[in-house]
Motif scaffolding. Structure first.
Motif, mmCIF file in Angstrom:
data_model
loop_
_atom_site.group_PDB
_atom_site.id
_atom_site.type_symbol
_atom_site.label_atom_id
_atom_site.label_comp_id
_atom_site.label_asym_id
_atom_site.label_seq_id
_atom_site.Cartn_x
_atom_site.Cartn_y
_atom_site.Cartn_z
ATOM 1 N N THR A 25 2.550 1.536 -14.700
ATOM 2 C CA THR A 25 1.734 0.327 -14.668
ATOM 3 C C THR A 25 2.508 -0.783 -13.956
ATOM 4 N N PRO A 26 2.074 -1.178 -12.748
ATOM 5 C CA PRO A 26 2.808 -2.239 -12.044
ATOM 6 C C PRO A 26 2.789 -3.537 -12.843
ATOM 7 N N ASP A 27 3.864 -4.239 -12.834
ATOM 8 C CA ASP A 27 3.951 -5.516 -13.535
ATOM 9 C C ASP A 27 5.000 -6.360 -12.843
ATOM 10 N N ASP A 62 -4.612 -1.372 5.351
ATOM 11 C CA ASP A 62 -3.595 -1.067 4.342
ATOM 12 C C ASP A 62 -3.619 -2.033 3.160
ATOM 13 N N LEU A 63 -4.449 -3.098 3.257
ATOM 14 C CA LEU A 63 -4.483 -4.088 2.172
ATOM 15 C C LEU A 63 -4.986 -3.454 0.879
ATOM 16 N N LEU A 106 0.203 -12.083 -7.726
ATOM 17 C CA LEU A 106 0.728 -11.707 -6.414
ATOM 18 C C LEU A 106 1.997 -10.865 -6.559
ATOM 19 N N LEU A 107 2.862 -11.272 -7.473
ATOM 20 C CA LEU A 107 4.059 -10.455 -7.737
ATOM 21 C C LEU A 107 3.656 -9.056 -8.179
ATOM 22 N N GLU A 145 2.966 -3.372 -7.074
ATOM 23 C CA GLU A 145 2.076 -2.225 -6.957
ATOM 24 C C GLU A 145 2.170 -1.618 -5.563
ATOM 25 N N PHE A 146 2.206 -2.488 -4.553
ATOM 26 C CA PHE A 146 2.318 -2.008 -3.172
ATOM 27 C C PHE A 146 3.629 -1.253 -2.983
#
Length: 878
Positions: free
Chosen positions: A255-257, A646-647, A111-112, A117-118
């Motif tokens: 890369t989102p993390d 938007d999800l 979720l984080l 990423e969002f």
């Protein structure tokens, strides 16, 4: 029928080796199917695969996955939520996010990551906008500088306003860009982002100073701002704009993390008031527990699920969770995997125990040569039955596990009857001629009693019936062709000092202690036959009256070994999480993503929370997901439809398929009694009647349980009545006499009533297996009564009076009946040793019922035979 068995007897008498070899070949082919046998614990064992609830569940799982593995982490809050621990958990989650067998992964780290990423997407979009804005403002600043240099007219106050706005935006962008450095492993890109961030921050500070200078220019101090400096910053901003545009084009390298900074993590987890954000409520359970949920793709084979569970266990064991972090891997797939292992070990224990107990009983009760041969024959027959089930793809379930001791206990009766009569006759043909018909009739009655189990709508009971019906036939064939061939060869070749085909003559009949006791009890029954029958009828009637007061237990977990670690784990997880039981609303329409549909779903959720606060623990849908991901509080500005659109796709797919035609709403509910759950489902059906969609179905594991209970309730009595009708019709066809068909069934019907009374007094509920007791009593009890009645009719046909005939019949066959009954009780008693509670209760009731069948056969049936003698025996014999 007698001619048929005389012919069979002749074949075995004249060709014992050929008969034995042929039968062994057939049994070997059957036994080869053991390799294909499978264990089943899924929904297909509870309800029919054409049941609407099952079909909707299967359709739902195709689009939204099915069973989930849950990892519950336990430890101190500070340790659970620190970057290091979350990083280790994230490594596990990331591996299975890329696994084709996993539908979705939800946990604190995932979720984080999704929030990051969002946010990244928002920042990148803003970078593009700022790049374009910087280019425009830089052009304006260069023009302003040139205007100041040439003394052309320009509006200093307007420039000041633009400079201040741009400065604030640049400073904010600088901070956001700095945060993006944690999202890439590329050192050059990280350095470039840092340099851009620093350049933008310096430009922002310079613009603030220039903005202040523009104020003085407006007041007449034209030297407060150097036009060349303004033009220089404009050129710098133009270069930064170009760099930002390049960064935007290369943003795919990010890369989102999860953040590596605890402050950033806390900012994502908690709102300004320090309260946990709603999106994390399902995964941050309390101060000491966080949860990760790995949902499996629909349609996976059981073996594949087992491999996934093994992979997850191995992966978790390899992780370094510091700070005394512990974890529990649980969920239905984990429980099913452990359950199958437990089933295998229990079956081995039951079979070994049954064989040992039977050997002990036979050594004491059945004193004939080669008495253990019957145990050997029935073991071969049981293994052949299992093999045939493998060939037919009939799985072993928690109910059909009981087949093995049942068949051992029941099938050995045929061998004992043949063996007992052979020792009396010392001739294969004579033995099969005299007793073959009686045993065959008993087998037919048992077969028809068991075939009534096919009428059940519960698949595991149907499979139980299949194994029993096939098992008794194979046991009869084994007793007839294997046992009799072995006994023939034993007497032909066992003593080499005798001539090869010399027959050992039968010894004169000499009653032993058991026969003497049976003679006394039979005399007593004949003398007090009417009071005995009346007393048993009254007791049986009371038992049938109390049958409706017996409860029905449908909780699958209550059937399992209560000390099983996986069961204790899932109960602990349920206690911590609040619920693992779910009901799913499955929607179908041309397009579910409309304002009207989403608004109705929102109103439904509010109504369900309001009307069922004690039942519903939580509700999850695309609506609730959209609200929870609304970190900026934009819900008041955007419609539900816009927020759902938007999800992120990897989140929306959990509740809405890609073409927007299928969706689900998951209701996590409290662990409810079956009756309460059934009422709730009925109420829920009314709540969704107004749904503005083509189809909405209530499904899920809890609904499966209700369907199973309904099947048990409606099918139990139907199975018993059908069995009675089938057995009566078969006996009527064989005997061509209503009374000959009816008399063997009367004691069995009385046992059914006595059995119900015993269950009520012992406080035992009906389960999927105890619901079969009526059919089992019918099958096993009729076998005994038919054998005694056949021997009574045989003795009457020899000219004995009815008193002498019944005493002789009970004496001669009573020992075999007693031996087979006690060995059957011994076989069934091992069920009471099982760790499965569903088998413990069944074992106790079958022991009681076989005991009642023995007593009924030896006490009630002789009384009925004497009372109905005129209707049973032809006039010339009387």
């Amino acid at each position: 029928m007698n001619k048929f068995f005389t012919w069979i007897g002749s074949i075995l008498e004249n060709h014992p080796i050929r008969s034995l070899f042929t039968t062994l070949i057939i049994f070997a082919v059957l036994i080869a199917g053991v390799a294909s046998i499978s264990l089943s614990t899924g929904n297909e064992t509870l309800v029919q695969t054409d049941n609407p609830v099952y079909l909707s569940s299967e359709k739902m799982s195709e689009s939204f996955g099915e069973d989930a593995a849950m990892i519950l982490f336990n430890g101190e809050k500070e340790k659970l939520l620190d970057p290091e621990t979350l990083g280790e958990i994230r490594s596990v989650e990331k591996r299975y996010e890329a696994d084709d067998r996993i539908f979705s992964v939800i946990g604190v780290p995932s979720l984080l990551n999704q929030i990051t990423e969002f946010q990244q997407e928002e920042i990148i979009e803003r970078v593009k906008e700022l790049s374009e804005g910087l280019e425009a403002i830089s052009f304006m600043m260069i023009q302003s500088g040139e205007g100041m240099s040439t003394q052309e007219s320009f509006d200093p106050s307007q420039v000041e306003k633009h400079l201040e706005q741009m400065a604030e935006g640049l400073l904010e962008l600088s901070e956001q860009l700095e945060n993006l450095t944690s999202m890439t492993d590329n050192p050059e890109l990280r350095q470039g982002i840092s340099m851009m961030s620093e350049g933008i921050r310096e430009s922002g500070s310079g613009l603030l100073e220039m903005g202040a200078g523009m104020g003085e220019v407006a007041e007449g101090n034209e030297s407060a701002v150097d036009p060349a400096s303004l033009m220089e910053i404009g050129n710098n901003l133009s270069q930064i704009s170009i760099a930002l545009d390049i960064f935007y084009q290369k943003s795919g390298m990010l890369t989102p993390d999860i953040p590596q900074n605890q402050a950033q993590i806390d900012e994502m987890l908690y709102d300004e008031s320090g309260n946990l954000r709603e999106i994390f409520e399902d995964v941050i359970i309390d101060e000491n527990h966080i949860l990760s949920v790995l949902k499996f793709e629909g349609g996976l084979e059981d073996q594949e699920k087992q491999r996934i569970i093994t992979d997850i266990e191995t992966d978790l064991e390899s992780r370094d969770f510091k700070g005394e972090i512990t974890y529990i891997l649980s969920g239905k797939p984990v429980l099913d995997d452990a359950l199958k292992s437990e089933m295998q070990s229990n079956m081995q224990l039951m079979v070994i125990s049954a064989v040992v107990i039977m050997l002990l009983i036979l050594s004491v009760i059945f004193r004939v040569k080669w008495r253990i041969l019957s145990v050997f024959i029935i073991l071969i027959s049981v293994v052949a039955t299992i093999g045939l089930m493998g060939w037919l793809s009939v799985p072993i379930t928690m109910v059909s596990m009981a087949v093995f001791p049942i068949l051992i206990g029941l099938g050995i009766d045929y061998s004992i009857q043949f063996h007992n009569r052979y020792e009396e006759e010392k001739d294969v043909k004579s033995t099969i001629t005299h007793i073959g018909k009686a045993v065959a009739i008993a087998v037919i009655a048992t077969f028809l009693g068991f075939i009534s189990l096919y009428a059940s709508v519960v698949p595991m009971i149907q499979d139980f019936g299949k194994m029993l019906t096939i098992g008794v036939v194979i046991s009869f064939i084994g007793s007839l062709f294997l046992l009799m061939a072995f006994l023939k060869l034993r007497d032909d070749y066992g003593d080499v000092t005798k001539p090869r085909r010399e027959k050992e003559k039968a010894l004169p009949y000499a009653p032993g202690r058991i026969e003497k006791v049976l003679k006394k009890t039979t005399n007593f029954v004949v003398q007090f036959r009417i009071p005995i029958v009346i007393m048993v009828v009254i007791l049986s009637g009371l038992g049938l009256y109390m049958d409706s007061e017996i409860g029905i237990e449908s909780n699958i977990e209550s059937f399992m070994p209560q000390e099983m670690g996986a069961l204790e784990d899932i109960r602990y997880v349920r206690d911590v999480v609040g619920s693992t039981d779910q009901i799913v609303l499955y929607f179908e329409d041309d397009d579910l993503l409309t304002d009207n549909t989403l608004q109705w779903m929102t109103e439904l959720e509010e109504r369900l929370y309001e009307n069922y606060p004690e039942t519903i623990v939580s509700i999850n849908s695309m609506n609730t997901l959209a609200n929870r991901l609304d970190m900026e509080g934009s819900s008041s500005e955007e419609s539900i439809l816009e927020r759902v659109k938007d999800l992120p796709e990897n989140r929306r797919k959990m509740f809405l398929n890609q073409d927007r035609t299928k969706g689900i709403m998951i209701l996590s509910i409290d662990n409810l009694p079956t009756e309460t759950l059934e009422i709730f489902i009925q109420d829920l059906s009314k709540e969704i009647e107004s749904a503005p969609v083509k189809s909405v179905v209530i499904t899920g594991s809890s609904v499966m349980d209700v369907e199973m209970v309904e099947g048990l309730t409606s099918g139990r009595i139907k199975m018993t009545l059908l069995g009675l009708a089938l057995v009566f019709a078969a006996l009527l066809l064989i005997y061509r006499s209503v009374f000959k068909a009816l008399v063997p069934l009367i004691p069995v019907v009385l046992i059914i009533g006595l059995s119900a009374g015993s269950m009520y007094l012992l406080g035992i509920d009906y389960t999927p297996i105890t619901a079969t007791l009526g059919a089992l009593i019918l099958g096993m009890g009729t076998e005994m009564t038919v054998m005694v009645m056949e021997r009574y009719l045989e003795e009457r046909s020899r000219g004995f009076e009815k008193r002498e005939a019944i005493i002789t019949a009970v004496q001669r066959i009573g020992k075999a009946i007693l031996a087979s009954g006690l060995t059957t009780i011994g076989g069934f008693s091992v069920l009471m040793l099982s760790e499965f509670l569903i088998l413990k209760d069944f074992g106790l009731m079958t022991v009681i019922n076989i005991g009642l069948a023995l007593l009924s056969t030896l006490f009630v049936l002789p009384a009925l035979l004497i009372l109905f003698d005129k209707m049973l025996v032809e006039k010339e014999i009387r």
